[in-house]
Design a protein around this motif. Structure first.
Motif, PDB file in Angstrom:
ATOM      1  N   ASN A 640       0.851  -1.183   0.000  1.00 57.48           N
ATOM      2  CA  ASN A 640       0.000   0.000   0.000  1.00 57.48           C
ATOM      3  C   ASN A 640       0.885   1.231   0.000  1.00 57.48           C
ATOM      4  OD1 ASN A 640      -1.700   2.247   1.369  1.00 57.48           O
ATOM      5  ND2 ASN A 640      -3.178   0.709   0.671  1.00 57.48           N
ATOM      6  N   SER A 641       0.772   2.021  -1.067  1.00 61.91           N
ATOM      7  CA  SER A 641       1.648   3.184  -1.218  1.00 61.91           C
ATOM      8  C   SER A 641       1.260   4.317  -0.268  1.00 61.91           C
ATOM      9  CB  SER A 641       1.617   3.658  -2.666  1.00 61.91           C
ATOM     10  OG  SER A 641       0.293   3.949  -3.074  1.00 61.91           O
ATOM     11  N   ALA A 642      -0.024   4.413   0.094  1.00 65.99           N
ATOM     12  CA  ALA A 642      -0.431   5.477   1.021  1.00 65.99           C
ATOM     13  C   ALA A 642       0.116   5.224   2.416  1.00 65.99           C
ATOM     14  CB  ALA A 642      -1.957   5.570   1.055  1.00 65.99           C
ATOM     15  N   TYR A 643       0.137   3.975   2.823  1.00 69.15           N
ATOM     16  CA  TYR A 643       0.663   3.634   4.141  1.00 69.15           C
ATOM     17  C   TYR A 643       2.182   3.495   4.129  1.00 69.15           C
ATOM     18  CZ  TYR A 643      -4.226   2.261   4.897  1.00 69.15           C
ATOM     19  OH  TYR A 643      -5.594   2.243   4.977  1.00 69.15           O
ATOM     20  N   GLY A 644       2.764   3.237   2.979  1.00 68.85           N
ATOM     21  CA  GLY A 644       4.193   2.978   2.914  1.00 68.85           C
ATOM     22  C   GLY A 644       4.563   1.637   3.498  1.00 68.85           C
ATOM     23  N   LEU A 645       3.628   0.674   3.426  1.00 65.44           N
ATOM     24  CA  LEU A 645       3.845  -0.630   4.058  1.00 65.44           C
ATOM     25  C   LEU A 645       3.752  -1.753   3.036  1.00 65.44           C
ATOM     26  CD1 LEU A 645       1.707  -0.231   7.313  1.00 65.44           C
ATOM     27  CD2 LEU A 645       4.148   0.221   6.998  1.00 65.44           C
ATOM     28  N   LEU A 646       4.447  -2.806   3.350  1.00 63.45           N
ATOM     29  CA  LEU A 646       4.442  -4.025   2.548  1.00 63.45           C
ATOM     30  C   LEU A 646       4.274  -5.204   3.491  1.00 63.45           C
ATOM     31  CD1 LEU A 646       6.858  -4.904  -0.338  1.00 63.45           C
ATOM     32  CD2 LEU A 646       6.587  -6.515   1.526  1.00 63.45           C
ATOM     33  N   ALA A 647       3.340  -6.092   3.182  1.00 66.99           N
ATOM     34  CA  ALA A 647       3.100  -7.275   4.018  1.00 66.99           C
ATOM     35  C   ALA A 647       3.244  -8.515   3.164  1.00 66.99           C
ATOM     36  CB  ALA A 647       1.708  -7.222   4.639  1.00 66.99           C
ATOM     37  N   LEU A 892      -7.809  -9.649  11.649  1.00 69.79           N
ATOM     38  CA  LEU A 892      -7.831  -8.221  11.382  1.00 69.79           C
ATOM     39  C   LEU A 892      -6.805  -7.542  12.274  1.00 69.79           C
ATOM     40  CD1 LEU A 892      -9.246  -6.152   9.656  1.00 69.79           C
ATOM     41  CD2 LEU A 892     -10.983  -5.914  11.410  1.00 69.79           C
ATOM     42  N   ILE A 893      -5.848  -6.849  11.650  1.00 67.98           N
ATOM     43  CA  ILE A 893      -4.754  -6.221  12.396  1.00 67.98           C
ATOM     44  C   ILE A 893      -4.811  -4.720  12.193  1.00 67.98           C
ATOM     45  CG2 ILE A 893      -2.259  -6.103  12.686  1.00 67.98           C
ATOM     46  CD1 ILE A 893      -2.077  -8.928  11.608  1.00 67.98           C
ATOM     47  N   PRO A 894      -5.196  -3.948  13.213  1.00 67.35           N
ATOM     48  CA  PRO A 894      -5.203  -2.480  13.082  1.00 67.35           C
ATOM     49  C   PRO A 894      -3.793  -1.916  13.212  1.00 67.35           C
ATOM     50  CG  PRO A 894      -5.975  -3.110  15.255  1.00 67.35           C
ATOM     51  CD  PRO A 894      -5.727  -4.391  14.516  1.00 67.35           C
ATOM     52  N   MET A 895      -3.600  -0.743  12.593  1.00 68.73           N
ATOM     53  CA  MET A 895      -2.291  -0.098  12.621  1.00 68.73           C
ATOM     54  C   MET A 895      -2.461   1.379  12.916  1.00 68.73           C
ATOM     55  SD  MET A 895      -0.698  -1.859   9.195  1.00 68.73           S
ATOM     56  CE  MET A 895      -2.090  -1.297   8.237  1.00 68.73           C
ATOM     57  N   SER A 896      -1.408   1.964  13.458  1.00 70.38           N
ATOM     58  CA  SER A 896      -1.385   3.403  13.723  1.00 70.38           C
ATOM     59  C   SER A 896      -0.244   3.994  12.916  1.00 70.38           C
ATOM     60  CB  SER A 896      -1.182   3.673  15.218  1.00 70.38           C
ATOM     61  OG  SER A 896      -1.074   5.054  15.453  1.00 70.38           O
ATOM     62  N   ILE A 897      -0.600   4.864  11.955  1.00 70.60           N
ATOM     63  CA  ILE A 897       0.393   5.428  11.036  1.00 70.60           C
ATOM     64  C   ILE A 897       0.387   6.940  11.190  1.00 70.60           C
ATOM     65  CG2 ILE A 897       1.073   5.632   8.605  1.00 70.60           C
ATOM     66  CD1 ILE A 897      -0.421   3.033   8.069  1.00 70.60           C
ATOM     67  N   PRO A 898       1.544   7.566  11.434  1.00 64.26           N
ATOM     68  CA  PRO A 898       1.591   9.042  11.541  1.00 64.26           C
ATOM     69  C   PRO A 898       1.104   9.691  10.258  1.00 64.26           C
ATOM     70  CG  PRO A 898       3.635   8.045  12.345  1.00 64.26           C
ATOM     71  CD  PRO A 898       2.849   6.951  11.702  1.00 64.26           C
ATOM     72  N   ARG A 904       6.011  10.768   9.525  1.00 61.67           N
ATOM     73  CA  ARG A 904       5.933   9.427   8.914  1.00 61.67           C
ATOM     74  C   ARG A 904       7.319   8.869   8.629  1.00 61.67           C
ATOM     75  NH1 ARG A 904       6.281   5.230   7.943  1.00 61.67           N
ATOM     76  NH2 ARG A 904       5.203   3.797   6.522  1.00 61.67           N
ATOM     77  N   MET A 905       8.244   9.729   8.278  1.00 59.58           N
ATOM     78  CA  MET A 905       9.581   9.249   7.968  1.00 59.58           C
ATOM     79  C   MET A 905      10.427   9.018   9.210  1.00 59.58           C
ATOM     80  SD  MET A 905       9.363   9.006   4.765  1.00 59.58           S
ATOM     81  CE  MET A 905      11.055   8.549   4.471  1.00 59.58           C
ATOM     82  N   GLU A 906       9.964   9.519  10.372  1.00 55.86           N
ATOM     83  CA  GLU A 906      10.772   9.383  11.587  1.00 55.86           C
ATOM     84  C   GLU A 906      10.085   8.552  12.659  1.00 55.86           C
ATOM     85  OE1 GLU A 906      11.620  13.319  12.831  1.00 55.86           O
ATOM     86  OE2 GLU A 906      12.816  13.830  11.043  1.00 55.86           O
ATOM     87  N   GLU A 907       8.794   8.759  12.851  1.00 58.32           N
ATOM     88  CA  GLU A 907       8.088   8.047  13.907  1.00 58.32           C
ATOM     89  C   GLU A 907       7.768   6.627  13.451  1.00 58.32           C
ATOM     90  OE1 GLU A 907       7.434   9.127  16.946  1.00 58.32           O
ATOM     91  OE2 GLU A 907       8.472  11.019  16.487  1.00 58.32           O
ATOM     92  N   PRO A 908       7.803   5.682  14.377  1.00 59.80           N
ATOM     93  CA  PRO A 908       7.513   4.296  13.983  1.00 59.80           C
ATOM     94  C   PRO A 908       6.014   4.072  13.799  1.00 59.80           C
ATOM     95  CG  PRO A 908       7.966   4.404  16.328  1.00 59.80           C
ATOM     96  CD  PRO A 908       8.227   5.779  15.790  1.00 59.80           C
ATOM     97  N   VAL A 909       5.694   3.134  12.935  1.00 56.14           N
ATOM     98  CA  VAL A 909       4.318   2.672  12.758  1.00 56.14           C
ATOM     99  C   VAL A 909       4.066   1.574  13.783  1.00 56.14           C
ATOM    100  CG1 VAL A 909       2.713   1.544  11.170  1.00 56.14           C
ATOM    101  CG2 VAL A 909       4.343   3.232  10.303  1.00 56.14           C
ATOM    102  N   THR A 910       2.953   1.703  14.484  1.00 63.94           N
ATOM    103  CA  THR A 910       2.636   0.692  15.506  1.00 63.94           C
ATOM    104  C   THR A 910       1.570  -0.257  14.984  1.00 63.94           C
ATOM    105  OG1 THR A 910       1.000   2.168  16.488  1.00 63.94           O
ATOM    106  CG2 THR A 910       3.227   2.253  17.384  1.00 63.94           C
TER     107      THR A 910
END
Length: 1215
Positions: A640-647, A892-898, A904-910
């Protein structure tokens, strides 16, 4: 307006960490909890059964296993026949038609009715077919089945309606093309040869009429006998007996000489003045050895002798090379005067044809090109230039350049993506082609009105990825990406890394593409993922590598509870004694573990590399070896490019990577994701033995086993660099047990459990089968599996053969199986009938498992990022990851994204697994999300920005995100959205956030779903499914009402299963053969518009006139007499042929063909009526003129008589 009420709102089981879905929609395994007040969901479903119809649209690629070639020199269209009974007809780009004989018999020969819009095919079942090409979809008009003789050769003279047919017995029959009935005129072999000849001449290998006299037929027999038969006199003019077998014959255009090719590699030239011996004998490639003898040469399979006005004749032939040069490639030889040019080919030559300016055989031929049909390619050589360059092929004939291993299909792409990919790809095109236009230019094709941008992506065995423009039912190469450039080339002697790589270490297993953000991910067979970003600028970059340790250290054994309807729960700490670790590694660094075990399969380039414009690698993720075991292949991926995540996940667990910060966020086993909500009782296994274990492994299915499996599964494992199927027999291995199948010592059947004595078996999840534990020297794979090369025999019926599905599904996800020792004697174990019986839905996870030896691992089979509600109590949607497993469980896994770009580039995604669980029958295949109005919710994405573009200080580049929130357009409906989940057996629609099941539909009971997708059709949304029994189905959303169920094709090989994919607009595709892509549509609208989109094969063209031969040439031995074939071969002169010799079969012809025929008949009648009217009018005018002349004559007679009376009594001097 249909109203669907939430009747089950709140009837879900409460648990400490989340919820567990009820086993079925009608009951819940627990007490109902307090639920919100039920709301009405108003969804207007517009799709009905009439919106759906399944039909094939077009086939792309090279004809698989070609056998025959033909060309119409006036219409300029080309036909290719294949071993499976298919015929491909090609014209100008866009004119591409595929026809299939119902019998499936191989096509032996093709003959165009030149400029008539028809084609004759001769098949291996001794049947002739006449195809009507005057319609967009050709159809058979007539068929003629020979009962007592086998067809070997056919010849149809230009502008003749009589077809000569040679047979294996040496006889020549004549067929009327118009009626497709045999003539009574037969040339028997014993009359063609002399009575003194003691041996049979062999099959007819050549038939042609003399250019000098159409009444003379040249018959070539395989044994070396050549006879010129006088059709009028019914006797032989001359007979030639040659020692060497004949393969082909070609006339000089004057009809005084002909050339033969022979089995000893020689060419003989014969003059009709003296047929006792050849005028000339040449061995083009046979050199004289030291002892004075000629080199032995291979047969010359075909020769063509063509003349030219401006130069010496061309002699073109295939074969004839000397035997002594081993490994020499197949060649086409062009002899032009004294110059001999040998064109080496990459593949064996099947057939070739010289293209000439004139269709008349008695004129100077003027050859301008030669079409060469190879086993795996089509080449056209330009004969007008001395260096003989090849033409650039406009057709997508190189789909199989490296065997296809996976496909993806994207309809309605952003309109700017195709021009950009084309402009980048055009810079890398090959040069050196002929400057002239492609000579196969027949037919007409126009861009239809119902077109939109479409892209097909193919992954290949050599690690390459190709992007194709598939708009308007055409296929054009856009861009090619080579993933192998990210890695170092393996060198001999590099220890474990070198041992891992044998043949196809870079084979592409899966692709994921976001057209809006242009982010592209490739999953490779060596358990690696490469993330690419698109840039229009070249750059110097250093590839960042992440190494992930995703290996389950304990054997998670699943045992059935005593009461299967009440799953038990166990403590989360008991699942995995050894924790999983993540190892984000900077370039060049290694993990703190031992270098021998904690290494990836491939080595990423550590130096700075120059990357051209296009897709540039941004991140490489690799799974590591653990304790001498290779990493399990990746079975699911989402980005997902909006989240910047890959699973991604495999049979061991799940990992989530932040590709913006280049860190691993989550890496844990599937079992650990449940927390305290695990619905099954599990027993930890005793400590496993170390890597000396020699156990083989067997496959664990996606759901239940089946007791009625009696079919056998046959798999051809082979290198992805080869396309021919491995034909090794497996009968001896199969005989070991009626329920076990083995190929090369590997277990491929889910009903067999081979293992060494005293060693535990290690099963695995079907979509991520685990490789057996080996000694440190065994490679994890030998050959990658190609979607193009796998053949599997599977049941078509509903009641048998389903146990083999497990092995098939293992192949479906691209895992090659290897045992510890291929030569070990194996023992097969059969599941009992009780164990293989299908249990109720709320069964234990492994209803077939009853001992520690029959354990299983749970694979992650599908992943989907999206805005959803991770918990029931959530008031607003948040980024979530939906996880589906091979045991039918949805997590279902919720996430917290800055939100802020800098944060977003510094804080971690939880990430916090909530433990929310839903269950379905069978492995989970697909997720989809709808708003409460029934509209499809797209995943959020980032708008593409070129990271390598020059910086603009006035306009700094920022991330621009596009979100599709479920509640953005639902003020009337309130918060929430619908989640569509499809498994291999079942589909369910849940209402979020309450997680209540609104609708459920059991898709199939006797088979299982291979591919499913939520697609948009006719401005609405439906669920499309492809089952293993060949059925294609669509279900309405959200009510899951069946709309279409068509038994399209039986799943006969793994190729179809691995490459079948749906897309929007009611389209789908699959690899129909190792070299061809078949596109289909299930939309009635597209079926209606298909005729408009297809090209016309036939265009009205006037036949060129024959040249005037001149008085002297005609007087001295030119074309002598006009030859009336009707007079000789018609029923009046020749009589009727024997009814038992051949059977006439009328063809369907097609509705359009009947309309064409009817319109033709009406046109003829109209023309005849007009001619009659004109004739009557002329007769009337003639009658009027005759009457006028008579009146004038009477008047003249009257005046003459009066004058005579007046002058009667006058004397001569009175005048």
């Amino acid at each position: 307006m249909k109203k669907f009420r939430k009747v089950l709102d709140g009837l879900t089981t409460s648990s400490p960490g989340g919820t567990i879905g009820s086993p079925s929609c009608g009951s819940a395994a627990g007490t109902p909890t307090a639920a919100p007040t039920p709301k009405e969901i108003d969804v207007q479903e517009t799709l009905v059964s009439e919106n759906f119809q399944l039909c094939k649209t077009v086939r792309h690629g090279f004809a698989y296993q070609p056998t025959a070639l033909a060309f119409d020199p006036v219409q300029k269209i080309l036909a290719i026949g294949s071993r499976s009974g298919g015929v491909r007809i090609l014209g100008r780009p866009g004119v591409d038609c595929y026809c299939q004989h119902e019998s499936g018999a191989a096509v032996l020969q093709l003959q165009f009715l030149i400029n008539e819009g028809a084609l004759v095919t001769a098949c291996a079942d001794d049947t002739l077919h006449l195809w009507n090409l005057r319609q967009r979809r050709p159809a058979v008009l007539h068929s003629l089945k020979f009962n007592r003789e086998r067809i070997t050769f056919c010849h149809l003279p230009f502008q003749s309606k009589w077809l000569y047919v040679g047979t294996e017995r040496g006889n020549t029959h004549i067929v009327n093309i118009e009626s497709f009935i045999l003539s009574g005129y037969v040339i028997m072999w014993n009359k063609a040869i002399e009575l003194s000849t003691k041996t049979h001449p062999g099959p007819v290998v050549h038939l042609s009429d003399s250019p000098k006299d159409e009444g003379k037929l040249l018959i070539g027999f395989e044994s070396g006998t050549i006879v010129q038969w006088d059709l009028r006199a019914k006797k032989a003019d001359f007979r030639i007996y040659y020692d060497e077998a004949i393969h082909s014959v070609s006339w000089h255009h004057e009809g005084k000489q002909f050339m033969c090719s022979h089995s000893d590699g020689s060419l003989t030239l014969w003059n009709l003045r003296n047929t006792t011996k050849p005028f000339q004998v040449t061995f083009p490639h046979g050199k004289i050895q030291k002892d004075g003898r000629k080199e032995s040469c291979k047969p010359i399979l075909k020769v063509e002798y063509k003349t030219s006005r401006s130069s010496e004749p061309f002699v073109i032939f295939s074969g004839g090379l000397s035997y002594d040069k081993a490994g020499r490639r197949p060649a086409l030889t062009i002899m032009h005067g004294k110059a001999i040019t040998v064109l080496e080919m990459d593949y064996p030559i099947v057939e070739f044809m010289v293209l000439c300016e004139t269709p008349y055989i008695n004129e100077v031929q003027e050859p301008y090109a030669v079409v060469v049909l190879l086993e795996k390619d089509l080449i056209v050589v330009d004969l007008t230039q001395s260096n003989f360059p090849v033409f650039e092929n406009p057709y997508p004939m190189d789909v199989h350049e490296s065997p296809v291993t996976c496909t993806a299909y994207f309809a309605d792409c952003p309109p700017d993506i195709i021009p950009i990919l084309y402009s980048i790809g055009a810079k890398h095109k090959k040069t050196g082609y002929s400057q002239k236009e492609w000579p196969v230019s027949g037919g007409t094709w126009t861009l239809g009105s119902h077109t939109y941008p479409e892209i097909i992506i193919t992954g290949h065995a050599d690690g390459s990825v190709k992007f194709w423009d598939a708009s308007a039912i055409t296929l054009q190469m856009l861009y090619k990406l080579k993933t192998s450039k990210v890695f170092e080339k393996p060198k001999p002697g590099e220890g474990r890394a070198a041992e891992l790589v044998e043949e196809d270490p870079f084979a592409v297993q899966m692709v994921s593409w976001c057209p809006q953000s242009r982010i592209f991910c490739v999953v490779g067979i060596s358990a690696h993922i490469i993330l690419y970003r698109f840039s229009k600028y070249d750059a110097n970059t250093q590839i960042v590598a992440l190494e992930v340790r995703l290996q389950c250290e304990s054997e998670d054994v699943i045992t059935p509870s005593e009461n299967e309807n009440n799953p038990c729960f166990s403590e989360p700490g008991s699942h995995s004694p050894q924790p999983h670790h993540q190892y984000p590694v900077s370039p060049g660094s290694r993990t703190p573990e031992s270098g021998k075990d904690s290494i990836p399969c491939l080595k990423v380039k550590e130096r700075v590399v120059r990357v051209p414009p296009g897709y540039q690698s941004d991140l490489v993720i690799q799974l590591l070896w653990v304790d001498g075991e290779p990493p399990q292949q990746i079975t699911s991926l989402d980005i997902n490019s909006a989240y910047g995540l890959l699973a991604f996940g495999n049979c061991n667990g799940l990992a989530v990577v932040d590709y913006l910060q280049k860190t691993v966020l989550l890496c844990m086993s599937t079992l650990d994701l449940y927390g305290a909500t695990d619905p099954y009782q599990r027993l930890t296994r005793s400590p496993r033995r170390n890597r000396q274990s020699t156990s083989e492994f067997c496959m664990r299915g996606l759901s239940n086993f089946y007791s009625d499996s009696k079919k056998r599964i046959r798999t051809s494992y082979q290198s992805l660099t080869e396309l021919t199927d491995n034909q090794q027999s497996v009968d001896m291995e199969r005989s070991k047990s009626p329920t076990s199948d083995h190929v090369n010592g590997h277990c491929t059947s889910p009903t067999s459990q081979p293992c060494s004595a005293g060693k535990p078996r290690i099963p695995m999840g079907p979509e991520g089968p685990r490789l057996t534990r080996r000694g440190p020297g065994r490679p994890p794979f030998r050959k990658a599996q190609s979607a193009a090369c796998m053949e599997i025999s599977l049941p078509v019926s509903h009641t048998e053969g389903h146990a083999s599905r497990r092995a098939m599904l293992q192949q479906l996800h691209g895992v090659t199986m290897y045992s510890h020792d291929e030569h070990h004697t194996t023992t097969s174990y059969c599941w009992s009938e009780r164990e293989s019986r299908e249990n109720s839905f709320s069964r234990s996870r492994s209803s077939s498992v009853s001992s520690i030896d029959r354990d299983t691992k749970e694979a992650v089979t599908t992943l989907q990022f999206g805005e959803s509600y991770g918990r029931k109590s959530d008031a607003f949607p948040t980024p979530c990851l939906w996880v589906g497993t091979s045991l039918g469980v949805v997590l279902l896994i919720p996430m917290s994204i800055p939100n802020d770009q800098e944060e977003r580039m510094e804080e971690p995604v939880t990430i916090g697994p909530s433990g929310a669980v839903q269950m379905l029958k069978g492995s989970v295949l697909r997720f989809g999300f709808l708003d409460c109005m029934g509209a499809l919710i797209q995943s959020p994405y980032e708008v593409w920005r070129d990271t390598n573009a020059p910086e603009d200080p006035d306009r700094p580049r920022k991330r621009k995100l596009v979100h599709f929130s479920p509640s953005s357009s639902q003020e009337a409906c309130g918060e929430g959205h619908l989640a569509v989940v499809c498994s291999e057996r079942q589909a369910k629609v849940f209402l979020m956030p309450s997680q209540s099941c609104l609708f459920v539909h059991n898709i199939t009971e006797s088979s299982f779903v291979l591919r499913a997708d939520v697609v948009s059709v006719c401005n609405s949304v439906c669920l499309a499914c492809f089952c293993a029994n060949g059925h294609v189905m669509t279900l309405s959303l959200p009510s899951l009402r069946p709309l279409m169920d068509v038994n399209y094709l039986p799943l006969t090989d793994m190729r179809i299963a691995r490459t079948f994919c749906f897309t929007n607009g009611g389209q789908a595709l699959y690899l129909s053969s190792p070299t061809e892509i078949q596109r289909i549509t299930y939309s009635q609208e597209m079926c209606d518009n298909l005729q408009e989109m297809l090209g016309e094969l036939f265009t009205p063209i006037e036949t060129p006139e024959a040249q005037n031969r001149g008085f002297l040439k005609g007087f001295f031995g030119g074309n002598a007499h006009t030859f009336d074939r009707e007079e000789l071969f018609g029923e009046a002169a020749a009589g009727k042929a024997s009814r038992s010799l051949a059977q006439h079969i009328p063809g369907q012809g097609g509705v359009e063909g009947m309309k064409v025929a009817a319109s033709g008949a009406v046109g003829e009648l109209a023309r005849a009526r007009i001619a009659l009217d004109e004739r009557g009018q002329r007769l009337g005018e003639l009658e009027e003129r005759t009457a006028l002349m008579m009146t004038s004559a009477e008047t003249f007679s009257k005046h003459a008589h009066e004058l005579m009376l007046k002058c009667k009594d006058k004397k001569w001097y009175q005048f």
